[in-house]
Structure formats: C-alpha cells, structure tokens
Design a protein around this motif. Structure first.
Motif, PDB file in Angstrom:
ATOM      1  N   GLN A  81       0.833  -1.206   0.000  1.00 56.70           N
ATOM      2  CA  GLN A  81       0.000   0.000   0.000  1.00 56.70           C
ATOM      3  C   GLN A  81       0.867   1.255   0.000  1.00 56.70           C
ATOM      4  O   GLN A  81       0.550   2.230  -0.692  1.00 56.70           O
ATOM      5  CB  GLN A  81      -0.917  -0.005   1.219  1.00 56.70           C
ATOM      6  CG  GLN A  81      -2.016  -1.047   1.155  1.00 56.70           C
ATOM      7  CD  GLN A  81      -2.794  -1.163   2.462  1.00 56.70           C
ATOM      8  OE1 GLN A  81      -2.325  -0.736   3.524  1.00 56.70           O
ATOM      9  NE2 GLN A  81      -3.982  -1.747   2.400  1.00 56.70           N
ATOM     10  N   TRP A  82       1.949   1.225   0.755  1.00 50.78           N
ATOM     11  CA  TRP A  82       2.859   2.379   0.802  1.00 50.78           C
ATOM     12  C   TRP A  82       3.515   2.613  -0.559  1.00 50.78           C
ATOM     13  O   TRP A  82       3.576   3.737  -1.052  1.00 50.78           O
ATOM     14  CB  TRP A  82       3.930   2.152   1.870  1.00 50.78           C
ATOM     15  CG  TRP A  82       3.585   2.736   3.192  1.00 50.78           C
ATOM     16  CD1 TRP A  82       2.956   2.115   4.236  1.00 50.78           C
ATOM     17  CD2 TRP A  82       3.832   4.073   3.631  1.00 50.78           C
ATOM     18  NE1 TRP A  82       2.804   2.981   5.278  1.00 50.78           N
ATOM     19  CE2 TRP A  82       3.330   4.180   4.948  1.00 50.78           C
ATOM     20  CE3 TRP A  82       4.430   5.184   3.047  1.00 50.78           C
ATOM     21  CZ2 TRP A  82       3.405   5.367   5.684  1.00 50.78           C
ATOM     22  CZ3 TRP A  82       4.508   6.361   3.778  1.00 50.78           C
ATOM     23  CH2 TRP A  82       4.003   6.443   5.076  1.00 50.78           C
ATOM     24  N   VAL A  83       4.024   1.546  -1.150  1.00 49.52           N
ATOM     25  CA  VAL A  83       4.702   1.662  -2.454  1.00 49.52           C
ATOM     26  C   VAL A  83       3.738   2.204  -3.499  1.00 49.52           C
ATOM     27  O   VAL A  83       4.081   3.093  -4.288  1.00 49.52           O
ATOM     28  CB  VAL A  83       5.271   0.296  -2.894  1.00 49.52           C
ATOM     29  CG1 VAL A  83       5.773   0.376  -4.335  1.00 49.52           C
ATOM     30  CG2 VAL A  83       6.397  -0.127  -1.976  1.00 49.52           C
ATOM     31  N   HIS A  84       2.516   1.682  -3.514  1.00 46.91           N
ATOM     32  CA  HIS A  84       1.518   2.133  -4.480  1.00 46.91           C
ATOM     33  C   HIS A  84       1.189   3.606  -4.248  1.00 46.91           C
ATOM     34  O   HIS A  84       1.062   4.389  -5.196  1.00 46.91           O
ATOM     35  CB  HIS A  84       0.246   1.296  -4.364  1.00 46.91           C
ATOM     36  CG  HIS A  84      -0.755   1.574  -5.439  1.00 46.91           C
ATOM     37  ND1 HIS A  84      -1.797   2.462  -5.273  1.00 46.91           N
ATOM     38  CD2 HIS A  84      -0.868   1.113  -6.710  1.00 46.91           C
ATOM     39  CE1 HIS A  84      -2.508   2.519  -6.379  1.00 46.91           C
ATOM     40  NE2 HIS A  84      -1.967   1.707  -7.264  1.00 46.91           N
ATOM     41  N   GLY A  85       1.060   3.988  -2.977  1.00 44.74           N
ATOM     42  CA  GLY A  85       0.736   5.381  -2.669  1.00 44.74           C
ATOM     43  C   GLY A  85       1.835   6.339  -3.095  1.00 44.74           C
ATOM     44  O   GLY A  85       1.581   7.362  -3.741  1.00 44.74           O
ATOM     45  N   TRP A  90       0.745   9.655  -6.186  1.00 50.55           N
ATOM     46  CA  TRP A  90       1.354  10.985  -6.288  1.00 50.55           C
ATOM     47  C   TRP A  90       2.252  11.107  -7.510  1.00 50.55           C
ATOM     48  O   TRP A  90       3.126  11.969  -7.567  1.00 50.55           O
ATOM     49  CB  TRP A  90       2.146  11.291  -5.016  1.00 50.55           C
ATOM     50  CG  TRP A  90       1.281  11.226  -3.795  1.00 50.55           C
ATOM     51  CD1 TRP A  90       1.305  10.278  -2.818  1.00 50.55           C
ATOM     52  CD2 TRP A  90       0.217  12.129  -3.446  1.00 50.55           C
ATOM     53  NE1 TRP A  90       0.338  10.529  -1.883  1.00 50.55           N
ATOM     54  CE2 TRP A  90      -0.348  11.663  -2.235  1.00 50.55           C
ATOM     55  CE3 TRP A  90      -0.303  13.295  -4.030  1.00 50.55           C
ATOM     56  CZ2 TRP A  90      -1.407  12.314  -1.610  1.00 50.55           C
ATOM     57  CZ3 TRP A  90      -1.370  13.924  -3.398  1.00 50.55           C
ATOM     58  CH2 TRP A  90      -1.907  13.449  -2.209  1.00 50.55           C
ATOM     59  N   LYS A  91       2.012  10.249  -8.508  1.00 49.89           N
ATOM     60  CA  LYS A  91       2.837  10.246  -9.717  1.00 49.89           C
ATOM     61  C   LYS A  91       2.870  11.599 -10.410  1.00 49.89           C
ATOM     62  O   LYS A  91       3.921  12.050 -10.892  1.00 49.89           O
ATOM     63  CB  LYS A  91       2.319   9.184 -10.689  1.00 49.89           C
ATOM     64  CG  LYS A  91       3.165   9.044 -11.948  1.00 49.89           C
ATOM     65  CD  LYS A  91       2.616   7.927 -12.833  1.00 49.89           C
ATOM     66  CE  LYS A  91       3.468   7.786 -14.095  1.00 49.89           C
ATOM     67  NZ  LYS A  91       2.939   6.703 -14.973  1.00 49.89           N
ATOM     68  N   LEU A 118     -12.764   7.219   0.081  1.00 48.12           N
ATOM     69  CA  LEU A 118     -12.354   8.120   1.155  1.00 48.12           C
ATOM     70  C   LEU A 118     -11.231   7.551   2.012  1.00 48.12           C
ATOM     71  O   LEU A 118     -10.246   8.236   2.296  1.00 48.12           O
ATOM     72  CB  LEU A 118     -13.562   8.450   2.037  1.00 48.12           C
ATOM     73  CG  LEU A 118     -13.304   9.355   3.254  1.00 48.12           C
ATOM     74  CD1 LEU A 118     -12.751  10.693   2.812  1.00 48.12           C
ATOM     75  CD2 LEU A 118     -14.584   9.545   4.054  1.00 48.12           C
ATOM     76  N   GLU A 119     -11.350   6.305   2.428  1.00 50.61           N
ATOM     77  CA  GLU A 119     -10.347   5.706   3.316  1.00 50.61           C
ATOM     78  C   GLU A 119      -8.974   5.676   2.650  1.00 50.61           C
ATOM     79  O   GLU A 119      -7.964   5.989   3.280  1.00 50.61           O
ATOM     80  CB  GLU A 119     -10.772   4.284   3.705  1.00 50.61           C
ATOM     81  CG  GLU A 119      -9.829   3.628   4.700  1.00 50.61           C
ATOM     82  CD  GLU A 119     -10.286   2.235   5.105  1.00 50.61           C
ATOM     83  OE1 GLU A 119      -9.567   1.571   5.859  1.00 50.61           O
ATOM     84  OE2 GLU A 119     -11.373   1.815   4.664  1.00 50.61           O
ATOM     85  N   THR A 120      -8.942   5.317   1.371  1.00 47.74           N
ATOM     86  CA  THR A 120      -7.675   5.289   0.648  1.00 47.74           C
ATOM     87  C   THR A 120      -7.077   6.684   0.538  1.00 47.74           C
ATOM     88  O   THR A 120      -5.866   6.872   0.719  1.00 47.74           O
ATOM     89  CB  THR A 120      -7.880   4.707  -0.772  1.00 47.74           C
ATOM     90  OG1 THR A 120      -8.369   3.379  -0.668  1.00 47.74           O
ATOM     91  CG2 THR A 120      -6.573   4.706  -1.552  1.00 47.74           C
TER      92      THR A 120
END
Length: 353
Positions: A81-85, A90-91, A118-120
């Motif tokens: 999840q961190w890597v994707h975020g 934020w790409k 919303l949660e994501t």
C-alpha cells in the motif's frame, strides 16, 4: 548530533536521523566517521550545503524516505500500500521540486480519490505528510502541504459514499458451501477457512501451521497480521478442525497455503479467482458481513459477534476480565455458524484438493 569543526571551522547540527531510523550502534559508527573526516580537514557541512543547492523532487524524497521507513513495516500488504501510494497516487507530482509542491497541488491530485474512496485518500494524505516531515528535517522543505486537517476543510464531504464490499446473502450460504467444498485447489480451501472463522483475507492466506492448536481448537493470529495490530485468538469449530487436519496432515511448520514458489503465501487474487469461477457475485471480505447478518437475524449476542470479527468491544480492563468467558461464548457462536453452513441432512460429498 552536534559537530564542531576546528577552532575556526563551521559549527552546526548534523542530523543523521531519528532513533527510530538509526540504531545507537550505527549512530556511534557514523559519528566516528565524521570525526575522522574533520581530523583530516574536511568540511563535513559542505555536503549538506551542496544537497540544498540541488533540485530535490518529490519523487526523490519519496524514494529516500521509503528506504528508512520500509524496515519499520512488517506486513507485506502495508508495504504494498505504501509503495503504491508513493509511486502511483502521487505520480503527477513526483517530478516537481518538493519545495514547490503546494496545498493546491495536493488538493487537485487527491480530490478524485477523495470522492470515490475516502479511506484510501486519507491514507495517501497521511503517507505524503510523513514524507514531508522527513524532508523538513533535512531542510528540503519548510512545511507540509499534506496536513489532513487543512485538506479536509477544502475537500469537504465526499459526494459519493464509500462502496461496501459485496456480500452473499446469509440465507444463500447453506447452498453455496457444498459447491465451495467440491471446488479443488488451495484457494478454495483458504476461502472455506475464511468463511468458517469469519477472518480477513490477509489473516488466512498467510497463516502458518505453528499458529494452530487443533487439540485446543484455537488459532492464534500474531499482531503483525492483524488490522488492529493486536494478537487475535480464533476459536475453531469442528468443521474448521476437520478442514485444517486435512491441510496440515503431518507437517509441523510452514505456510498453510503456500504459493507457487513455496516461500510466499497464495496471492490476494487466488480466493477471488475461486469466486469468479463459481460465478458468485460477492467478495471474499463480504463473507464477514454474511456472518454478521446471519448472527443479527438469529439473535446471536452482538458483543460476542464483534469479538469473533476481532472488533474491540469495551475498554482494555473489561476485555482482559472477560477474555476467558468471551472465548467460550465465541466458540458457541462460531460452532452455530458452522452448523448453519452445513446442515446435517446435506448429502453432498466434499471433494478435497
């Protein structure tokens, strides 16, 4: 760390990271190296000044922050999840100098996510804020444009409600379970365990044989795999013990549901693929709702049902006092759930595989 360089040399603070990032032994080693460089006449602050002159992009800051943050995470799902975020969500801002990223930039980028999931969106904002706190400590930024309180005032209430994961109606469960038990493969068996124990996907697919005590009929899930970060004890019904016995056989340790290479568990999509093949219009997580709806319609104690779902009820003292009693009551509820899923009059023969 305070570094003084010579009688007339530069003096200042040389920050090497927080205690959470750098161990005491590593800090001592770094300090010794800096002292050696000072003794040789080097200006150890020149490197910091040079870094500040460089154009530090948000993407670079995200990647550097991740190097020190990743070791603090134990859950593979959280890491993903961190890597994707940091790399996908934020790409659009990654190539922008971090000192130039504004609240407007963050607002425009996260708004579409905020209105649909919303949660994501909230998690993405929290992640970016931590990156900026790291950048501020190194002098790459002066303030964080990703403060949740500020952004929430601008983003307002999402127009679209968060979509709940589809659940199979509880009345359809007795007809569904025989079909599932006839399905072959580890994905089907993992899904069966999820349903019988009302656990989450991550908790089940990464289960290890050492976590199960079939004689005591309990499954102890470690805090590292729990959503709330606290150990959870699951009571096992007779049907769950029978299923686990067939899966464990004579193995003593290792993954209960190993993937193709054996070192990692089956993927998140394995159980979803089973549902797709069965043409079931629901999600794996939705079976927790099926269990809760069944419990509500059949007068099962709400407090006990919430405990089965690993939702905290009451304060810490109350939970500690009631732990043993709740364990017995949870066993009764999950045994009743298991009996409902497999009526005795059923003549379907399960095919394991």
């Amino acid at each position: 760390m305070l570094i003084k360089q010579g009688m007339h040399g530069p003096t200042g603070e040389y920050w090497i990271g927080s205690a959470a990032m750098v161990s005491e032994a590593a800090a001592i080693e770094i300090a010794a190296g800096l002292r050696d460089r000072i003794a040789k006449g080097e200006d150890v602050f020149q490197e910091k000044r040079d870094r500040k002159k460089q154009t530090v992009t948000l993407g670079w800051a995200c990647d550097e922050f991740w190097k020190v943050h990743e070791p603090t995470l134990k859950n593979d799902k959280h890491k993903s999840q961190w890597v994707h975020g940091l790399t996908v969500k934020w790409k659009a801002l990654r190539d922008k100098p971090i000192s130039k990223v504004t609240v407007d930039d963050v607002y425009r980028t996260i708004k579409p996510v905020w209105e649909t999931t919303l949660e994501t969106a909230e998690k993405n904002i929290e992640q970016l804020h931590k990156v900026f706190l790291w950048a501020i400590a190194f002098g790459y930024a002066k303030e964080s444009p990703a403060q949740k309180a500020v952004l929430k005032n601008r983003l307002g209430t999402p127009r679209k409600k968060v979509q709940h994961l589809a659940a199979l109606p509880w009345r359809d469960m007795p007809a569904f379970m025989p079909r599932l038990r006839c399905a072959t493969g580890l994905g089907a068996r993992a899904l069966e365990l999820v349903i019988l124990t009302a656990t989450r996907t991550t908790e089940a697919r990464a289960a290890r044989i050492e976590e199960f005590d079939l004689k005591q009929k309990i499954w102890t899930i470690p805090d590292t795999r729990m959503k709330g970060g606290k150990q959870h004890v699951v009571t096992l019904s007779d049907a769950a013990v029978t299923l686990l016995s067939s899966l464990i056989d004579d193995r003593k340790k290792g993954l209960l549901f190993p993937g193709m290479d054996g070192d990692k568990p089956i993927s998140d999509m394995t159980m979803n693929a089973v549902l797709k093949r069965m043409k079931a219009a629901c999600t794996v997580h939705g079976f927790r709702s099926s269990f809760r709806d069944w419990a509500g319609a059949n007068d099962q104690p709400r407090e006990i049902v919430e405990e089965c779902l690993s939702h905290e009820v009451g304060n810490a003292v109350e939970r500690a006092y009631k732990r043993e009693a709740l364990l017995k009551q949870r066993r009764i509820v999950l045994e009743a759930w298991s009996a409902y899923l497999a009526p005795k009059e059923s003549n379907v023969v399960a095919i394991r595989g």
